[in-house]
Design a protein around this motif. Structure first.
Motif, PDB file in Angstrom:
ATOM      1  N   LEU A 163      26.246  49.714  36.907  1.00 39.43           N
ATOM      2  CA  LEU A 163      26.595  48.975  37.913  1.00 39.43           C
ATOM      3  C   LEU A 163      27.230  47.773  37.548  1.00 39.43           C
ATOM      4  N   GLU A 164      26.902  47.040  36.729  1.00 37.21           N
ATOM      5  CA  GLU A 164      27.554  46.095  35.837  1.00 37.21           C
ATOM      6  C   GLU A 164      29.148  46.212  35.503  1.00 37.21           C
ATOM      7  N   VAL A 165      29.158  47.409  35.022  1.00 41.26           N
ATOM      8  CA  VAL A 165      30.754  47.988  34.745  1.00 41.26           C
ATOM      9  C   VAL A 165      31.448  48.077  36.086  1.00 41.26           C
ATOM     10  N   ILE A 166      31.073  48.771  37.008  1.00 43.68           N
ATOM     11  CA  ILE A 166      31.393  49.014  38.073  1.00 43.68           C
ATOM     12  C   ILE A 166      32.040  47.994  38.895  1.00 43.68           C
ATOM     13  N   VAL A 167      30.829  46.887  39.056  1.00 41.95           N
ATOM     14  CA  VAL A 167      31.109  45.859  39.633  1.00 41.95           C
ATOM     15  C   VAL A 167      32.057  44.671  38.977  1.00 41.95           C
ATOM     16  N   ALA A 168      32.056  44.905  37.688  1.00 42.78           N
ATOM     17  CA  ALA A 168      33.251  43.748  37.095  1.00 42.78           C
ATOM     18  C   ALA A 168      34.584  44.445  37.284  1.00 42.78           C
ATOM     19  N   LYS A 169      34.697  45.539  37.230  1.00 30.56           N
ATOM     20  CA  LYS A 169      35.871  46.381  37.308  1.00 30.56           C
ATOM     21  C   LYS A 169      36.495  46.202  38.749  1.00 30.56           C
ATOM     22  N   THR A 170      35.816  46.389  39.881  1.00 27.54           N
ATOM     23  CA  THR A 170      36.252  46.253  40.874  1.00 27.54           C
ATOM     24  C   THR A 170      36.512  44.843  41.521  1.00 27.54           C
ATOM     25  N   VAL A 171      35.859  44.001  41.153  1.00 28.03           N
ATOM     26  CA  VAL A 171      35.843  42.564  41.592  1.00 28.03           C
ATOM     27  C   VAL A 171      36.997  42.051  40.637  1.00 28.03           C
ATOM     28  N   GLY A 172      37.289  42.542  39.529  1.00 22.10           N
ATOM     29  CA  GLY A 172      38.344  42.073  38.582  1.00 22.10           C
ATOM     30  C   GLY A 172      39.841  42.718  39.042  1.00 22.10           C
ATOM     31  N   ALA A 173      39.726  43.957  39.652  1.00 19.14           N
ATOM     32  CA  ALA A 173      40.913  44.679  40.358  1.00 19.14           C
ATOM     33  C   ALA A 173      41.340  43.756  41.587  1.00 19.14           C
ATOM     34  N   ALA A 174      40.173  43.499  42.387  1.00 19.11           N
ATOM     35  CA  ALA A 174      40.797  42.522  43.721  1.00 19.11           C
ATOM     36  C   ALA A 174      41.261  41.190  43.489  1.00 19.11           C
ATOM     37  N   ILE A 175      40.788  40.570  42.239  1.00 20.26           N
ATOM     38  CA  ILE A 175      41.370  39.246  42.054  1.00 20.26           C
ATOM     39  C   ILE A 175      42.718  39.411  41.345  1.00 20.26           C
ATOM     40  N   ASP A 176      43.052  40.454  40.535  1.00 16.51           N
ATOM     41  CA  ASP A 176      44.368  40.677  39.741  1.00 16.51           C
ATOM     42  C   ASP A 176      45.223  40.920  40.940  1.00 16.51           C
ATOM     43  N   MET A 177      44.895  41.835  41.892  1.00 19.06           N
ATOM     44  CA  MET A 177      45.908  42.339  42.822  1.00 19.06           C
ATOM     45  C   MET A 177      45.882  41.486  44.109  1.00 19.06           C
ATOM     46  N   LYS A 178      45.146  40.281  44.107  1.00 18.85           N
ATOM     47  CA  LYS A 178      45.222  39.217  45.200  1.00 18.85           C
ATOM     48  C   LYS A 178      44.626  39.720  46.487  1.00 18.85           C
ATOM     49  N   LYS A 179      43.664  40.577  46.437  1.00 16.52           N
ATOM     50  CA  LYS A 179      43.026  41.060  47.661  1.00 16.52           C
ATOM     51  C   LYS A 179      41.826  40.299  48.131  1.00 16.52           C
TER      52      LYS A 179
END
Length: 338
Positions: free
Chosen positions: A251-267
């Motif tokens: 879950l650490e990997v899943i959460v980090a990548k999901t939140v990181g994607a939202a930040i990068d894509m400005k969602k």
């Protein structure tokens, strides 16, 4: 049509749940019937496709009748019929699809084919009436782990997926090794609450820099190697600790990548979908990270996380509104891409 509003009859049979639902205007569930086969497949430690198909065939008409009766509507009032046509087990998909085609042909109703993952994302529209695209979606289930950019009700783009086992598959396999049974996701989530998530530091696999893909086969092997080495050393396995440590690493990997994607894509919104979306630790970790970055987090109730027809009906409604229609040549596609 009921009170001037569109009625959708939906059917879902992609794996081991036979489901039917009736929705008003896409988001109001008038009925949702699910006939689960979990107890049957527990005997085999996983879903047996031939057995699943046979039970769909036995149950599907009864489930549809129950959904229509509970909703208090007739087929004459139904405006469209939505059905899952992929991805999933081909035999299971064919039962639901053939049933939907038969109803559509007999009653002269539009047929709307729905992608199963699109349905999981749309489950959030049922639960959260205020939710609208765009947002980032994490779809996490037995067969899928995807980060999806959703730009419209019918428009989405997969940014990352699993390169081997999906998260749910890894949970099932680790649960089997730990002797917990099937399905593994809820069992590991429950027993992990009694364990120390840092008792065993399993490797976190992030892959190459910038990648939003996932790989969970390595951690599955890591758990197996740990158990074997502990047994060879004559030490007792602390199952809650191993379960909690495994879950934390995934879950650490899943959460980090999901939140990181939202930040990068400005969602500013993240939507959680799929069977593993019911995982309590995943929800807690995502909630904590989203709060840090002022990102809204949405997820469905557990009954809408599992495979169900209500979510298929919601997706069908938005496809219908966009002018999409399918004819009776629509076929099941077990490996359908989003």
């Amino acid at each position: 049509m009921k009170d001037g509003k569109l009625l959708t009859l939906a059917i879902e049979s992609s794996c081991d749940e036979t489901a039917a639902a009736v929705l008003l205007e896409g988001r109001q569930v008038l009925s949702s019937i699910i006939s689960s086969q979990i107890d049957i497949h527990k005997l085999y430690g996983g879903v047996v496709p031939e057995i699943a198909s046979r039970h769909h065939l036995e149950n599907v008409n009864t489930v549809v009748d129950q959904a229509m009766t509970e909703a208090g509507v007739t087929m004459d009032e139904v405006d469209m019929i939505g059905v899952t046509y992929g991805p999933g087990l081909v035999g299971a998909l064919l039962i639901g699809l053939a049933t939907a085609k038969a109803y559509a042909a007999a009653a002269d109703k539009p047929l709307i084919g729905v992608h199963h993952i699109h349905g999981h994302i749309c489950a959030n529209f049922i639960e959260h009436k205020e939710l609208e695209p765009p947002f980032m979606a994490l779809v996490i289930s037995g067969g899928h782990t995807n980060i999806v950019e959703v730009t419209g009700y019918n428009e989405c783009r997969v940014l990352g997926g699993t390169r081997d086992d999906a998260a749910g598959e890894a949970y099932d396999k680790v649960a089997r090794v730990l002797g917990l049974g099937y399905p593994g996701g809820p069992l590991i989530d429950k027993i992990a609450g009694e364990g120390n998530p840092h008792a065993v530091e399993f490797k976190r696999v992030f892959l190459e820099k910038g990648s939003l893909d996932f790989s969970f086969s390595g951690i599955k092997t890591g758990v197996l190697n740990y158990i074997n080495s502990e047994k060879q050393a004559g030490r007792e396995i602390n199952v809650p600790d191993v379960a909690a440590s495994f879950q934390e690493a995934v879950l650490e990997v899943i959460v980090a990548k999901t939140v990181g994607a939202a930040i990068d894509m400005k969602k500013d919104k993240i939507v959680l979908a799929g069977g593993v979306a019911a995982n309590s630790r995943l929800r807690a970790m995502l909630s904590e990270e989203c709060k840090k970055h002022s990102i809204g987090l949405y997820y469905p109730s557990p009954v809408l996380c599992t495979d169900n027809a209500a979510m298929i009906g919601c997706a069908a409604y938005y496809k219908y509104k966009a002018g999409c229609r399918d004819d009776l040549t629509l076929d099941a596609i077990p490996n359908l891409k989003l």
